[in-house]
Design a protein around this motif. Sequence first.
Motif, mmCIF file in Angstrom:
data_model
loop_
_atom_site.group_PDB
_atom_site.id
_atom_site.type_symbol
_atom_site.label_atom_id
_atom_site.label_comp_id
_atom_site.label_asym_id
_atom_site.label_seq_id
_atom_site.Cartn_x
_atom_site.Cartn_y
_atom_site.Cartn_z
ATOM 1 N N TRP A 117 0.841 -1.204 0.000
ATOM 2 C CA TRP A 117 0.000 0.000 0.000
ATOM 3 C C TRP A 117 0.873 1.250 0.000
ATOM 4 N N ILE A 118 1.881 1.273 0.860
ATOM 5 C CA ILE A 118 2.759 2.443 0.936
ATOM 6 C C ILE A 118 3.439 2.696 -0.404
ATOM 7 N N ARG A 119 3.918 1.635 -1.039
ATOM 8 C CA ARG A 119 4.579 1.789 -2.333
ATOM 9 C C ARG A 119 3.589 2.311 -3.383
ATOM 10 N N ALA A 120 2.370 1.780 -3.379
ATOM 11 C CA ALA A 120 1.368 2.223 -4.351
ATOM 12 C C ALA A 120 1.033 3.698 -4.152
ATOM 13 N N VAL A 121 0.918 4.142 -2.895
ATOM 14 C CA VAL A 121 0.617 5.551 -2.643
ATOM 15 C C VAL A 121 1.770 6.435 -3.084
ATOM 16 N N ARG A 122 2.991 5.989 -2.851
ATOM 17 C CA ARG A 122 4.139 6.772 -3.330
ATOM 18 C C ARG A 122 4.085 6.941 -4.846
ATOM 19 N N ASP A 123 3.654 5.910 -5.545
ATOM 20 C CA ASP A 123 3.532 6.008 -6.999
ATOM 21 C C ASP A 123 2.439 6.993 -7.395
ATOM 22 N N THR A 157 -2.251 14.415 0.644
ATOM 23 C CA THR A 157 -1.973 15.411 1.675
ATOM 24 C C THR A 157 -1.324 14.836 2.925
ATOM 25 N N ASP A 158 -1.310 13.507 3.065
ATOM 26 C CA ASP A 158 -0.733 12.923 4.272
ATOM 27 C C ASP A 158 0.575 12.213 3.929
ATOM 28 N N GLY A 159 1.126 11.490 4.887
ATOM 29 C CA GLY A 159 2.409 10.842 4.679
ATOM 30 C C GLY A 159 2.429 9.423 5.209
ATOM 31 N N PRO A 160 3.614 8.822 5.263
ATOM 32 C CA PRO A 160 3.725 7.407 5.627
ATOM 33 C C PRO A 160 3.097 7.036 6.966
ATOM 34 N N ALA A 161 3.080 7.952 7.919
ATOM 35 C CA ALA A 161 2.480 7.626 9.218
ATOM 36 C C ALA A 161 1.010 7.257 9.073
#
Length: 265
Positions: A228-234, A243-247
């Motif tokens: 999920w984190i990788r997909a959001v970074r993409d 607007t948010d970050g990894p946390a």
Amino acid sequence: MTARTASSPVGTVTRGTTNPNRLRRMDRWIAATHGAELRRAADPVAVDLGYGAAPWTAVELLHRLRTVAPRTRVTGVEIEPARVAAARPYERDGLTFRHGGFELPVAGRPVLVRAANVLRQYDEAEVAAVWARLCGRLAPGGLLVEGTCDEIGRRHVWVALGPRGPRTVTFATRLGSLERPSDLAERLPKALIHRNVPGEPVHAFLRDFDRAWASAAPYASYGARQRWIRAVRDLVTAGWPVTDGPARWRQGEVTVRWEALAPRG
């Protein structure tokens, strides 16, 4: 909308379906993003609008908000009088229940209004007026959170609005239950659910999210959270205004500016 007299609550009766812990994802996000505003407020009042046939969501909201803002008071508002009567035995310090609707029968201006699974039954054309009415009741710096979730709170999408209107859209899910991000489409709030069609921004976002999810498949060996984190970074790389970050991403969330997903026209 049903006919009403001048003194009648504004709105219509919902099905009232509710379950304990159903709104935990929304509550967790509110506590994290709006807790400071509740702590600063001289009168930190929150409203659980349309809590349903049982008062669990209002009870839980009080508990979760008081972990970050101990002076918070919650008022549960329901348009069905029998539901209010059934909830009254659960009143306690900081928790009350009132008969009412979109007019919000509370003194002053609330710092938070949460309306979960309330507008699902309304026509899309009615949403803007309801939003405007509720936002008009907010305190300066106040927040309206309006959205939809499934029956046990695995998948949830909500819009966050301030006194001047919508700001962001948040997608939240239990990652272990997710096949692809577009599974969340069925929980889009009323303002967006009928716009998940080609040519509309929310459709393009979910399409791109699915593509990013597929590209991030190798990260699944490290768990759904890392995928999920990788997909959001993409998505961020592709230009979507996250607007948010990894946390927050680690919680199975992602928040996008409203303007990027707002219906065309």
